[in-house]
Design a protein around this motif. Structure first.
Motif, PDB file in Angstrom:
ATOM      1  N   TYR A  52       0.827  -1.216   0.000  1.00 55.55           N
ATOM      2  CA  TYR A  52       0.000   0.000   0.000  1.00 55.55           C
ATOM      3  C   TYR A  52       0.862   1.268   0.000  1.00 55.55           C
ATOM      4  N   ASP A  54       2.438   2.390   2.776  1.00 52.66           N
ATOM      5  CA  ASP A  54       2.409   3.028   4.089  1.00 52.66           C
ATOM      6  C   ASP A  54       3.641   2.591   4.866  1.00 52.66           C
ATOM      7  N   GLN A  56       6.460   3.734   7.169  1.00 51.13           N
ATOM      8  CA  GLN A  56       6.967   4.812   8.022  1.00 51.13           C
ATOM      9  C   GLN A  56       7.594   4.202   9.262  1.00 51.13           C
ATOM     10  N   TRP A  87      -3.281   6.989  -3.465  1.00 56.38           N
ATOM     11  CA  TRP A  87      -4.199   6.517  -2.434  1.00 56.38           C
ATOM     12  C   TRP A  87      -5.618   6.995  -2.703  1.00 56.38           C
ATOM     13  N   PHE A  88      -6.510   6.049  -2.685  1.00 56.00           N
ATOM     14  CA  PHE A  88      -7.920   6.309  -2.958  1.00 56.00           C
ATOM     15  C   PHE A  88      -8.137   6.958  -4.310  1.00 56.00           C
ATOM     16  N   TYR A  93      -7.897   0.832   0.270  1.00 57.54           N
ATOM     17  CA  TYR A  93      -7.613   0.029   1.446  1.00 57.54           C
ATOM     18  C   TYR A  93      -8.891  -0.183   2.248  1.00 57.54           C
ATOM     19  N   PRO A  95      -9.836  -1.407   5.912  1.00 58.04           N
ATOM     20  CA  PRO A  95      -9.080  -1.675   7.139  1.00 58.04           C
ATOM     21  C   PRO A  95      -9.610  -2.866   7.930  1.00 58.04           C
ATOM     22  N   PHE A 115     -10.953  13.787   1.603  1.00 61.41           N
ATOM     23  CA  PHE A 115      -9.596  13.441   1.157  1.00 61.41           C
ATOM     24  C   PHE A 115      -9.484  13.839  -0.309  1.00 61.41           C
ATOM     25  N   PRO A 116      -8.276  13.946  -0.845  1.00 59.85           N
ATOM     26  CA  PRO A 116      -8.129  14.495  -2.200  1.00 59.85           C
ATOM     27  C   PRO A 116      -8.963  13.780  -3.262  1.00 59.85           C
ATOM     28  N   MET A 159     -17.382   0.962   4.200  1.00 57.52           N
ATOM     29  CA  MET A 159     -15.939   0.887   3.966  1.00 57.52           C
ATOM     30  C   MET A 159     -15.656   0.362   2.561  1.00 57.52           C
ATOM     31  N   LEU A 162     -16.430   3.114   0.121  1.00 57.50           N
ATOM     32  CA  LEU A 162     -15.354   4.097   0.101  1.00 57.50           C
ATOM     33  C   LEU A 162     -14.156   3.580  -0.696  1.00 57.50           C
ATOM     34  N   ALA A 163     -13.856   2.298  -0.530  1.00 64.02           N
ATOM     35  CA  ALA A 163     -12.661   1.738  -1.154  1.00 64.02           C
ATOM     36  C   ALA A 163     -12.856   1.468  -2.643  1.00 64.02           C
TER      37      ALA A 163
END
Lengths: 301, 333
Positions: A52, A54, A56, A87-88, A93, A95, A115-116, A159, A162-163
């Motif tokens: 994905y 992510d 960090q 992303w998106f 994703y 969750p 979100f963008p 969810m 959204l995904a």
């Protein structure tokens, strides 16, 4: 097509470095549902996070690479550095904790637009989202509700909405049905399969439930201790598991009316449950499209 | 539950709390062994250098009992007390400033106390929460911990030390503000208003500094916990901006307990008023309370306690009515 080339992901804790994903090489074809199974701590979720993008602290990509086979807005191939911009848009994703992944004090409709995304016109997005959630079996009022007014199954549908709303090329679902009862679980999985068939995108599903994998996935990936032990078409893996660990996973599925399972499960809890496997990073192709880790070092114990 | 039902229930509760509070205010002093009338007569006798005769004293006692609502048995006293307080907000005359009515003294002082303390409490809340939010949201960054240090340093300093230090620093060493503030009386003019603001800045600053630290620490802890919530992680994975996540996700959720704390601290502004108004000779309710307590002016004390009860109960009511607007889980059951 997504290619993982000798992917190594490690966590740095103090002075220690733990290799959570230790040399994974595979190719995920477009338009397939790939199930990922393996015990807790085997590196499934870490691998999903890495794909994905992510990544960090304290997690880091310590070796290898991921090729997404997608092009970003600038026309260049998407890499681990630029995947965040997708992303998106072209990657999304679902969750693990769908029950509390929605902001409790904001209406669902506002969580579709904060979100963008692919379209900056919020009104247009909302209009389309309203129509879209209807197709996923949600009432239009759900858009104007707060999360606590929806049931667990409805929240999980939100969810998924959204995904999938932006028609991404790749969806990562990290145990998407863990908190749901079996009936709702089945509805959600069927919905996911339906959406995938319609859009033809790739879905990676992490689950502990071998039954889910059998029902939903086209391909299976079995992981153990940060490595792949077996990878192939789901039917082939279930019908003819090659690696001892895969066999144990599949054997742990109880069969209705089979009394002998009681004994098997009891003995596994005692002996096999503590079994340690040694896994080599190279995979060999046992049948066309069905890979496993080298059998010569199969069971260590 | 309907909106009307909710409001009716809260308002009903509000009046019940007021009633119980006023009843306790009535009963408590009557349980004390000392009789205020004896005290007053003693004071008057002393001023008159013992010139009062026994008849005069009987007459004086009857007049005082009438004046201070101490006539008759406990029940009839209670009924007349409730009638005077509830219908007329009448606490009788002040003893020290006789014949000035207590209610008038309180109403004169109230705008001063409310103006200073409400504004200072709100500013401390806003600033503290903003700093705490940033410190909590970016708690993994080194720079953000500096913000928390501000809270850790300020919070444990006792108010009187903080206030005296500020007076020393900003009124004595660097005489930016007046050492002993003067407040104009009579009709407000723009010029007088400016003077009030200028003279109130120093006490307001001490109050903000004192309230600031707690708000930083509290909000920081709440924000850190909220940042770890799955919905904030999900928002990050959706690609929502830092600003959206900090304000709409972390702050909107972490502020809920802070709003309750704000309401509670607004309810107790009169406690805070006591020290501030003494230190800055600020003509508010706190100063009246202190003078009344040291002079044995019971009626004034009643009035001041009653106004405190009303303030706490009103703050509670306001928060009960505002809270559902902030938390949909209470609004839509």
């Amino acid at each position: 097509m997504i290619k993982l080339n000798d992917l190594k992901i490690s966590y740095r804790i103090g002075n220690r470095v733990i290799e959570a994903v230790n040399g994974v090489t595979l190719t995920i074809p477009d338009g397939s549902i790939v199930g990922i199974a393996g015990e807790s701590g085997c590196g499934k979720s870490t691998l999903m996070k890495a794909i994905y993008g992510d990544i960090q602290s304290p997690m880091s990509l310590s070796g290898g690479s991921i090729e997404y086979g997608m092009k970003g807005a600038d026309g260049r191939a998407v890499t681990t550095e630029t995947i965040r911009r997708e992303w998106f848009k072209s990657i999304s994703y679902i969750p693990q904790s769908s029950m509390n992944s929605l902001n409790p004090v904001i209406r669902i409709r506002d969580q579709f637009t904060d979100f963008p995304g692919t379209d900056s016109n919020k009104k247009r997005v909302l209009e389309r989202a309203r129509a879209y959630i209807g197709k996923l079996g949600l009432p239009a009022e759900a858009m104007d509700s707060y999360p606590h007014q929806l049931s667990g199954g409805m929240r999980q549908r939100v969810m998924i909405a959204l995904a999938t709303f932006f028609q991404p090329e790749l969806i990562i679902a990290d145990e998407p049905t863990t908190a749901l009862d079996v009936v709702v679980q089945k509805e959600i999985l069927l919905l996911l399969m339906e959406v995938q068939e319609l859009m033809g995108n790739t879905i990676l599903v992490v689950s502990h439930d071998m039954g889910v994998h059998y029902q939903v996935t086209h391909k299976m990936l079995i992981m153990y201790a940060g490595r792949v032990v077996e990878y192939g078409d789901t039917e082939s893996v279930f019908a003819d598991p090659q690696h001892a660990y895969t066999k144990m996973l599949i054997d742990s599925l109880p069969t209705i009316g089979d009394d002998s399972m009681r004994g098997v499960l009891a003995s596994m809890a005692g002996a096999g449950g503590d079994r340690a496997y040694r896994v080599e990073p190279e995979l060999i192709e046992v049948k066309p499209g069905h890979f496993m880790a080298r059998p010569s070092v199969g069971v260590a114990a | 539950m309907g909106v009307l039902q909710y409001v009716a229930k809260r308002v009903g509760l509000y009046f019940a709390v007021l009633f119980i509070g006023l009843t306790i205010t009535f009963l408590l002093p009557r349980l004390m062994p000392a009789n205020p009338i004896d005290g007053y007569i003693g004071q008057i006798q002393a001023r008159a250098s013992g010139a009062l005769t026994a008849d005069d004293i009987v007459q004086l006692r009857a007049n005082l009992e009438q004046l201070y609502g101490l006539k008759g048995d406990l029940f009839s006293q209670y009924v007349s007390y409730l009638e005077r307080v509830v219908l007329h907000f009448d606490f009788g005359p002040s003893f020290t400033y006789y014949p000035q009515p207590v209610s008038q003294m309180i109403f004169n002082a109230l705008p001063w106390t409310l103006g200073l303390l409400l504004i200072a409490t709100l500013v401390a809340w806003l600033l503290g929460n903003m700093v705490g939010l940033v410190a909590g949201y970016f708690h993994t960054k080194k720079a953000a911990t500096i913000l928390e240090v501000v809270g850790i340093l300020l919070y444990p300093i006792p108010y009187y030390i903080l206030a005296i230090s500020v007076i020393l620093l900003l009124a004595y060493i660097f005489p930016i503000f007046p050492l002993s503030p003067t407040f104009p009386v009579g009709q407000m003019t723009p010029q007088k208003f400016g003077m009030v603001i200028y003279n109130s800045l120093l006490p307001a600053l001490t109050l903000v500094l004192a309230g600031f630290g707690w708000n930083i620490l509290s909000m920081k802890a709440l924000a850190v916990a909220t940042t770890e919530e799955p919905y904030v992680t999900y928002a990050r994975l959706k690609g929502a901006s830092n600003w959206t996540r900090m304000v709409r996700y972390v702050f909107r959720n972490a502020m809920l307990p802070q709003v309750t704390a704000l309401a509670l601290s607004l309810g107790t502004v009169f406690n805070g008023a006591l020290l501030t108004e003494m230190l800055f000779s600020y003509p508010g309710v706190g100063l009246i309370m202190r003078t009344a307590a040291s002079g044995g002016d019971y009626n004034v004390l009643y009035g001041a306690i009653a106004i405190s009860i009303i303030a706490v109960a009103t703050a509670g009511l306001v928060i009960d009515l505002i809270y559902p607007l902030l938390d949909p889980r209470i609004r839509h059951k």
